[in-house]
Scaffold this motif. Sequence first.
Motif, mmCIF file in Angstrom:
data_model
loop_
_atom_site.group_PDB
_atom_site.id
_atom_site.type_symbol
_atom_site.label_atom_id
_atom_site.label_comp_id
_atom_site.label_asym_id
_atom_site.label_seq_id
_atom_site.Cartn_x
_atom_site.Cartn_y
_atom_site.Cartn_z
ATOM 1 N N GLN A 211 0.829 -1.202 0.000
ATOM 2 C CA GLN A 211 0.000 0.000 0.000
ATOM 3 C C GLN A 211 0.864 1.253 0.000
ATOM 4 O O GLN A 211 0.585 2.217 -0.710
ATOM 5 N N GLY A 212 1.914 1.252 0.814
ATOM 6 C CA GLY A 212 2.778 2.423 0.882
ATOM 7 C C GLY A 212 3.840 2.462 -0.187
ATOM 8 O O GLY A 212 4.481 3.498 -0.396
ATOM 9 N N GLY A 213 4.061 1.328 -0.878
ATOM 10 C CA GLY A 213 5.081 1.289 -1.919
ATOM 11 C C GLY A 213 6.481 1.447 -1.375
ATOM 12 O O GLY A 213 7.359 1.967 -2.054
ATOM 13 N N GLN A 214 6.718 0.976 -0.161
ATOM 14 C CA GLN A 214 8.001 1.188 0.504
ATOM 15 C C GLN A 214 8.444 -0.086 1.213
ATOM 16 O O GLN A 214 7.651 -0.752 1.871
ATOM 17 N N ALA A 215 9.718 -0.425 1.044
ATOM 18 C CA ALA A 215 10.261 -1.622 1.692
ATOM 19 C C ALA A 215 10.265 -1.448 3.207
ATOM 20 O O ALA A 215 10.318 -0.324 3.730
ATOM 21 N N ARG A 216 10.210 -2.585 3.914
ATOM 22 C CA ARG A 216 10.256 -2.526 5.371
ATOM 23 C C ARG A 216 10.891 -3.790 5.929
ATOM 24 O O ARG A 216 10.890 -4.852 5.288
ATOM 25 N N LEU A 217 11.445 -3.659 7.128
ATOM 26 C CA LEU A 217 12.003 -4.787 7.868
ATOM 27 C C LEU A 217 11.051 -5.112 9.007
ATOM 28 O O LEU A 217 10.746 -4.247 9.834
ATOM 29 N N VAL A 218 10.597 -6.357 9.051
ATOM 30 C CA VAL A 218 9.634 -6.786 10.068
ATOM 31 C C VAL A 218 10.345 -7.699 11.063
ATOM 32 O O VAL A 218 10.894 -8.744 10.682
ATOM 33 N N ARG A 219 10.359 -7.316 12.341
ATOM 34 C CA ARG A 219 10.912 -8.120 13.416
ATOM 35 C C ARG A 219 9.767 -8.842 14.111
ATOM 36 O O ARG A 219 8.833 -8.212 14.609
ATOM 37 N N ILE A 220 9.812 -10.157 14.141
ATOM 38 C CA ILE A 220 8.791 -10.966 14.792
ATOM 39 C C ILE A 220 9.408 -11.523 16.076
ATOM 40 O O ILE A 220 10.276 -12.405 16.036
ATOM 41 N N VAL A 221 8.960 -10.962 17.220
ATOM 42 C CA VAL A 221 9.616 -11.233 18.502
ATOM 43 C C VAL A 221 8.578 -11.626 19.546
ATOM 44 O O VAL A 221 7.598 -10.886 19.759
ATOM 45 N N PRO A 222 8.739 -12.759 20.241
ATOM 46 C CA PRO A 222 7.793 -13.151 21.293
ATOM 47 C C PRO A 222 7.736 -12.105 22.404
ATOM 48 O O PRO A 222 8.774 -11.640 22.893
ATOM 49 N N GLY A 223 6.525 -11.712 22.789
ATOM 50 C CA GLY A 223 6.341 -10.805 23.914
ATOM 51 C C GLY A 223 6.733 -9.367 23.669
ATOM 52 O O GLY A 223 6.723 -8.556 24.598
ATOM 53 N N ALA A 224 7.084 -9.001 22.460
ATOM 54 C CA ALA A 224 7.518 -7.624 22.189
ATOM 55 C C ALA A 224 6.324 -6.674 22.202
ATOM 56 O O ALA A 224 5.188 -7.066 21.943
ATOM 57 N N ALA A 225 6.618 -5.405 22.492
ATOM 58 C CA ALA A 225 5.583 -4.380 22.397
ATOM 59 C C ALA A 225 5.373 -4.057 20.914
ATOM 60 O O ALA A 225 6.341 -3.773 20.202
ATOM 61 N N PRO A 226 4.137 -4.110 20.424
ATOM 62 C CA PRO A 226 3.918 -3.898 18.990
ATOM 63 C C PRO A 226 4.090 -2.441 18.592
ATOM 64 O O PRO A 226 3.754 -1.527 19.353
ATOM 65 N N ASP A 227 4.630 -2.223 17.398
ATOM 66 C CA ASP A 227 4.695 -0.882 16.824
ATOM 67 C C ASP A 227 3.359 -0.562 16.148
ATOM 68 O O ASP A 227 2.635 -1.464 15.706
ATOM 69 N N GLU B 32 0.850 0.303 13.305
ATOM 70 C CA GLU B 32 0.862 -0.044 11.893
ATOM 71 C C GLU B 32 0.782 1.214 11.039
ATOM 72 O O GLU B 32 -0.015 2.114 11.321
ATOM 73 N N HIS B 33 1.596 1.260 10.008
ATOM 74 C CA HIS B 33 1.621 2.425 9.135
ATOM 75 C C HIS B 33 2.134 1.993 7.781
ATOM 76 O O HIS B 33 3.084 1.225 7.676
ATOM 77 N N ALA B 34 1.508 2.495 6.725
ATOM 78 C CA ALA B 34 1.889 2.086 5.370
ATOM 79 C C ALA B 34 3.292 2.526 5.009
ATOM 80 O O ALA B 34 3.906 1.957 4.100
ATOM 81 N N PHE B 35 3.842 3.537 5.699
ATOM 82 C CA PHE B 35 5.149 4.064 5.333
ATOM 83 C C PHE B 35 6.250 3.686 6.322
ATOM 84 O O PHE B 35 7.340 4.224 6.269
ATOM 85 N N ALA B 36 5.950 2.759 7.240
ATOM 86 C CA ALA B 36 6.967 2.355 8.215
ATOM 87 C C ALA B 36 8.099 1.619 7.526
ATOM 88 O O ALA B 36 7.888 0.808 6.626
ATOM 89 N N GLU B 37 9.346 1.902 7.953
ATOM 90 C CA GLU B 37 10.512 1.228 7.390
ATOM 91 C C GLU B 37 10.965 0.049 8.257
ATOM 92 O O GLU B 37 11.646 -0.850 7.765
ATOM 93 N N ARG B 38 10.595 0.083 9.521
ATOM 94 C CA ARG B 38 10.987 -0.982 10.456
ATOM 95 C C ARG B 38 9.846 -1.193 11.429
ATOM 96 O O ARG B 38 9.362 -0.236 12.035
ATOM 97 N N VAL B 39 9.398 -2.443 11.557
ATOM 98 C CA VAL B 39 8.237 -2.744 12.385
ATOM 99 C C VAL B 39 8.543 -3.939 13.283
ATOM 100 O O VAL B 39 9.121 -4.932 12.828
ATOM 101 N N THR B 40 8.173 -3.830 14.551
ATOM 102 C CA THR B 40 8.266 -4.954 15.477
ATOM 103 C C THR B 40 6.863 -5.462 15.764
ATOM 104 O O THR B 40 5.978 -4.689 16.137
ATOM 105 N N VAL B 41 6.675 -6.772 15.574
ATOM 106 C CA VAL B 41 5.370 -7.390 15.785
ATOM 107 C C VAL B 41 5.540 -8.521 16.797
ATOM 108 O O VAL B 41 6.445 -9.347 16.658
ATOM 109 N N PRO B 42 4.700 -8.577 17.837
ATOM 110 C CA PRO B 42 4.842 -9.660 18.829
ATOM 111 C C PRO B 42 4.418 -11.005 18.255
ATOM 112 O O PRO B 42 3.466 -11.096 17.481
ATOM 113 N N MET B 43 5.148 -12.044 18.629
ATOM 114 C CA MET B 43 4.778 -13.413 18.280
ATOM 115 C C MET B 43 3.941 -13.959 19.423
ATOM 116 O O MET B 43 4.445 -14.119 20.552
ATOM 117 N N ASN B 44 2.675 -14.249 19.165
ATOM 118 C CA ASN B 44 1.767 -14.704 20.218
ATOM 119 C C ASN B 44 1.573 -16.214 20.229
ATOM 120 O O ASN B 44 0.821 -16.731 21.039
#
Length: 378
Positions: free
Chosen positions: A82-98, A100-112
């Motif tokens: 949607q944003g047309g922009q590359a991003r790095l996604v970190r999938i980490v157990p118990g992490a605080a989620p960032d 969501e944004h179409a233009f984010a370059e780096r995102v941390t997502v919790p592994m549940n």
Amino acid sequence: MTPDPQRPTGDTEFIPDLPERLAGLAREGAAVVVATVVSRRAPVSAQVGDKALIHADGRMEGFVGGACSREIVRRQALLALQGGQARLVRIVPGAAPDAEHAFAERVTVPMNCASEGESEVFLEPLLPPRLLVVVGRTPVARAIAAHAALMGDRVWRVLDDDEVPGEPDAVPLGALTARLSALPAAQRARVRSVVASQGHYDETAIEALLRAQPNPVGLLASPKRAANVRETLAMLSGFGEADLGRVRAPVGLNVGARTPHEVALSVLAELVQLDRQEASPTRPVPAAEQAPAAPVPTPADPSSMPSALLAQVMDLPALTVLNAEPADAGSAVDPVCGMTVTLPAKHTADHAGVTYAFCCPHCKARFLKDPARYLTPG
């Protein structure tokens, strides 16, 4: 890379012909995201270098992790697309989620899920190049086409059919609807267009663009001229308010442009702004991007403008200024504006057994609305 026989089976799929698949998708004009695992901490099922393709409809090919990781990657890939922009996604157990944004370059997502491992996945959206349709043989049209090509756009220069012989790379106006209709839907969705024919064939071009692609159509014209064009299209082509509302005029940001290249800059800047706003409707627009649209300001004294731009700020078509020849056996007089029209004319109408010739669709529409007004002496 050889598939790991120890991996779980089911919805995983190895892509042995990835370069060929990407080349085929590019030919189709399809948008896709390439997901690559770039780091991992066990226990996770994905390995560094694993890849997947995520299509615009959410379909996924390949393998970048188990069920939980797969759905995280899918959602983040669609946001990246949607944003047309590359991003790095970190999938980490118990992490605080960032957020969501179409233009984010780096995102941390919790592994549940139950897994205690983590991974990083690089998402690279591959979009078909934007197709910019530029209509007209004017200096501004040439400048827009030249600058758009430098930006990486595919450019179609569209000219009236009788102008094409001198422009071998141009698309004939008469073939525009068919050419656009033949494009894959994904490519038609990325069509942008600017009509800069300066009154020569504005209405004909806009009608073709409105019928063959779903996006707004930019018109380089004064507000008065744009209103006339909309009125003509409503009368002669039957367009309703929804379609006529897609005609954006005057096109371009108000940057005080004067020369053709400056006008081109203002037009392309507005297209970039619109693309970004469409990608993220909730994204706040910086104040610098909120300038009203008006690419060619009209000074109090038109004679102070460069001669190449005089036609660009006049309400009458440029042809009216250039054609001052008297009528002869091969010409006729437009009953509405009085200009000389070379025969055979492109715009004609029959009334009371007589065929009348017009310089443009607008004059034809005005005549058909009230013929007596233009045929009564006095």
